[in-house]
Design a protein around this motif. Structure first.
Motif, short mmCIF file in Angstrom:
data_model
loop_
_atom_site.label_atom_id
_atom_site.label_comp_id
_atom_site.label_asym_id
_atom_site.label_seq_id
_atom_site.Cartn_x
_atom_site.Cartn_y
_atom_site.Cartn_z
N UNK A 188 0.84 -1.20 0.00
CA UNK A 188 0.00 0.00 0.00
C UNK A 188 0.87 1.25 0.00
N UNK A 189 0.24 2.39 -0.19
CA UNK A 189 0.90 3.67 0.05
C UNK A 189 0.16 4.33 1.20
N UNK A 190 0.89 4.73 2.22
CA UNK A 190 0.26 5.38 3.37
C UNK A 190 1.25 6.25 4.12
N UNK A 191 0.88 6.63 5.32
CA UNK A 191 1.66 7.59 6.11
C UNK A 191 2.28 6.92 7.33
N UNK A 192 3.59 6.98 7.41
CA UNK A 192 4.32 6.49 8.58
C UNK A 192 4.65 7.67 9.51
N UNK A 193 4.74 7.40 10.79
CA UNK A 193 5.07 8.44 11.74
C UNK A 193 5.99 7.90 12.83
N UNK A 194 6.74 8.81 13.44
CA UNK A 194 7.64 8.48 14.53
C UNK A 194 7.03 9.01 15.82
N UNK A 195 6.61 8.10 16.71
CA UNK A 195 5.91 8.51 17.93
C UNK A 195 6.80 9.35 18.85
N UNK A 196 8.07 9.03 18.92
CA UNK A 196 8.99 9.80 19.78
C UNK A 196 9.11 11.23 19.30
N UNK A 197 9.23 11.39 18.00
CA UNK A 197 9.34 12.73 17.42
C UNK A 197 8.05 13.50 17.62
N UNK A 198 6.91 12.83 17.45
CA UNK A 198 5.63 13.51 17.66
C UNK A 198 5.47 13.94 19.11
N UNK A 199 5.95 13.12 20.03
CA UNK A 199 5.89 13.50 21.46
C UNK A 199 6.67 14.79 21.70
N UNK A 200 7.81 14.92 21.06
CA UNK A 200 8.62 16.14 21.22
C UNK A 200 7.87 17.37 20.69
N UNK A 201 7.06 17.15 19.68
CA UNK A 201 6.29 18.26 19.10
C UNK A 201 4.98 18.49 19.86
N UNK A 202 4.67 17.59 20.80
CA UNK A 202 3.45 17.74 21.59
C UNK A 202 2.19 17.39 20.84
N UNK A 203 2.27 16.43 19.90
CA UNK A 203 1.09 16.05 19.13
C UNK A 203 0.93 14.53 19.14
N UNK A 204 -0.28 14.09 18.83
CA UNK A 204 -0.58 12.67 18.76
C UNK A 204 -0.58 12.22 17.29
N UNK A 205 -0.48 10.93 17.06
CA UNK A 205 -0.56 10.44 15.68
C UNK A 205 -1.86 10.91 15.02
N UNK A 206 -1.79 11.37 13.79
CA UNK A 206 -2.98 11.91 13.12
C UNK A 206 -3.99 10.84 12.77
N UNK A 207 -5.22 11.27 12.65
CA UNK A 207 -6.30 10.36 12.25
C UNK A 207 -6.97 10.82 10.96
N UNK A 208 -6.66 12.03 10.51
CA UNK A 208 -7.22 12.55 9.27
C UNK A 208 -6.30 13.63 8.74
N UNK A 209 -6.66 14.20 7.59
CA UNK A 209 -5.81 15.20 6.95
C UNK A 209 -5.62 16.43 7.82
N UNK A 210 -6.69 16.87 8.46
CA UNK A 210 -6.62 18.08 9.28
C UNK A 210 -5.65 17.90 10.45
N UNK A 211 -5.74 16.76 11.14
CA UNK A 211 -4.84 16.54 12.27
C UNK A 211 -3.41 16.30 11.81
N UNK A 212 -3.25 15.74 10.61
CA UNK A 212 -1.90 15.58 10.05
C UNK A 212 -1.26 16.94 9.78
N UNK A 213 -2.01 17.82 9.14
CA UNK A 213 -1.45 19.12 8.82
C UNK A 213 -1.24 19.96 10.07
N UNK A 214 -2.09 19.79 11.07
CA UNK A 214 -1.89 20.47 12.36
C UNK A 214 -0.61 19.97 13.02
N UNK A 215 -0.38 18.67 12.94
CA UNK A 215 0.84 18.11 13.52
C UNK A 215 2.08 18.63 12.79
N UNK A 216 1.99 18.79 11.48
CA UNK A 216 3.12 19.34 10.72
C UNK A 216 3.42 20.77 11.14
#
Length: 446
Positions: free
Chosen positions: A172-200
């Motif tokens: 498949x083609x999909x989105x991978x994420x690093x949980x440790x890096x997201x923790x440093x940014x203070x965000x949770x793994x995204x569940x949709x496009x809006x939360x992905x772009x907010x995390x970015x």
């Protein structure tokens, strides 16, 4: 569909994406559906030897070997002699191999016009419609099954008769994420496009590269574009465009929105700096070393080891409107040579390759299964997120084919246009126009 990780190991890195080719002209029409026995009993078929020619290597080699042993253990009267060769070598010579004096009974093929389309129209592989009824192959998602369908006159792809079957492994083609890096940014793994772009946005503010990327290699640089297209394009229209059905245009399939979003990510400096000079392998290595929060990628590519299995995750984002999960995905296709002496037994093996026992072999090899309800190893939560992503596609029958199947040159067109777009030398509208021009040229030559 071949795992890109395995293709890289075979030295044919860009081969994964070259799945389309010109529809053959002036070749022999495919035969009518093979008529199977009323009751296929492999155990009573007597001593049978089948030859199989495939391109499975790397991690896939282990599950295939297990499947061969498993089938032979179930049916001791059957011997499968397997030969594995380089992906590029097989795809370029499949037509010649099937014309040999002693051709293979079973052969892996690539989807699209260049490989399966050519072989089916030339009558070099069997029409499997009869076996589809015998084994109930309508159990496969229709969006997966049509990837191996062609009309018997070779005029259309994605409809008509079945000339190959998928196996219990997919990409498949999909989105991978690093949980440790997201923790440093203070965000949770995204569940949709809006939360992905907010995390970015938050990752960038925290001094973290939001999206790991390298665009030096044309083919691999398109994964992000195709993943975004799946979030905006109507599933039926994407399918119709790739399969050349109807009169769908390139500006109606989510490509415009995908290109616009990708351009905006560049403008916001969300992509790895100087990505134009970063090779594919280096981009992957950087992501695995925690240099960015996200990466759009093909499953089966990132070889997670040790603690990385706890640290990383995967998500199949739902569409921006409506919430349906639509994603690019496929399985390796396996066909029967037209000269197969024991087609009933060979078809039973194809069914076995798509079944639950083989799916378990696939999981044990660390690859993504197709269809079957299997459990990920308890010590590998990352793999569990990939399986969850796949099940969301299974649930919604949300697969779309690899977009570059639409023409022989589409991958090169997309890759070049992405490079120009991100270099500021093109626009999203220019990219869409180039896609349409490539498509129109292919249609005119058919």
């Amino acid at each position: 569909m071949v795992s890109r990780r395995n293709v890289l190991k075979s030295g044919a890195a860009l081969g994964l994406f070259t799945l389309a080719g010109c529809a053959p002209k002036g070749t022999k029409a495919s035969s009518a559906p093979t008529t199977p026995a009323k009751s296929i009993d492999v155990a009573k078929a007597g001593a049978v030897t089948l030859t199989m020619l495939d391109f499975w290597g790397g991690d896939s080699a282990s599950w295939v070997a297990s499947a061969v042993k498993g089938f032979q253990a179930k049916y001791p009267n059957v011997t499968i002699k397997r030969t594995s060769v380089d992906w590029g070598q097989l795809t370029q010579t499949a037509n010649l191999r099937l014309k040999e004096k002693n051709p293979p009974d079973i052969i892996t093929v690539n989807n699209g016009w260049q490989s399966l389309g050519t072989l089916s129209k030339a009558g070099l592989v069997l029409n499997l419609d009869g076996y589809s009824k015998s084994f109930g192959w309508d159990k496969f998602p229709s969006t997966i099954l049509r990837q191996t369908q062609f009309t018997t006159d070779g005029a259309e792809m994605g409809s008509g008769s079945l000339f190959a079957t998928p196996v219990a492994s997919s990409s498949l083609i999909g989105l991978y994420y690093n949980k440790t890096v997201l923790d440093k940014a203070g965000v949770k793994p995204p569940t949709d496009l809006a939360s992905f772009e907010d995390a970015c946005t938050k990752a960038k503010a925290a001094g973290i590269i939001p999206i790991g990327y390298g665009s030096q290699d044309k083919g691999s640089s398109t994964a992000i574009l195709l993943a975004l297209q799946d979030l905006f394009g109507d599933q039926k229209k994407i399918n119709d465009f790739v399969y050349s059905t109807g009169s769908v245009k390139a500006d109606e399939i989510g490509m415009s929105e995908a290109a616009e979003h990708l351009k905006s990510y560049q403008d916001k400096n969300w992509l790895t700096p100087n990505h134009a000079g970063i090779q594919y392998a280096d981009a992957i290595d950087a992501f695995l070393k925690g240099k960015s929060a996200f990466r759009f990628e093909y499953t089966g590519t990132l070889a997670f080891k040790g603690n990385q299995k706890q640290e990383y995750g995967y998500v199949q984002l739902p569409q921006a409107t409506g919430g349906k999960v639509v994603g690019t995905g496929a399985s390796t296709a396996v066909a029967l040579g037209s000269k197969c002496a024991h087609p009933d037994v060979a078809a039973a093996f194809l069914d076995f390759l798509a079944g639950p026992q083989t799916a378990q072999y696939v999981v044990e090899a660390g690859l993504l299964p197709l269809l079957n309800d299997v459990k990920a190893p308890a010590d590998n939560p990352e793999f569990g997120t990939e399986i969850t992503g796949q099940r969301s596609l299974d649930k919604d029958n949300g697969y779309v084919p690899y977009f570059d199947w639409s023409t022989p040159s589409m991958l090169d067109t997309l890759g070049g246009q992405v490079q120009l777009l991100l270099a500021g030398r093109s626009t999203p509208a220019d990219l869409v126009k180039a896609v349409q021009a490539d498509y129109d040229k292919f249609q005119a030559a058919r």
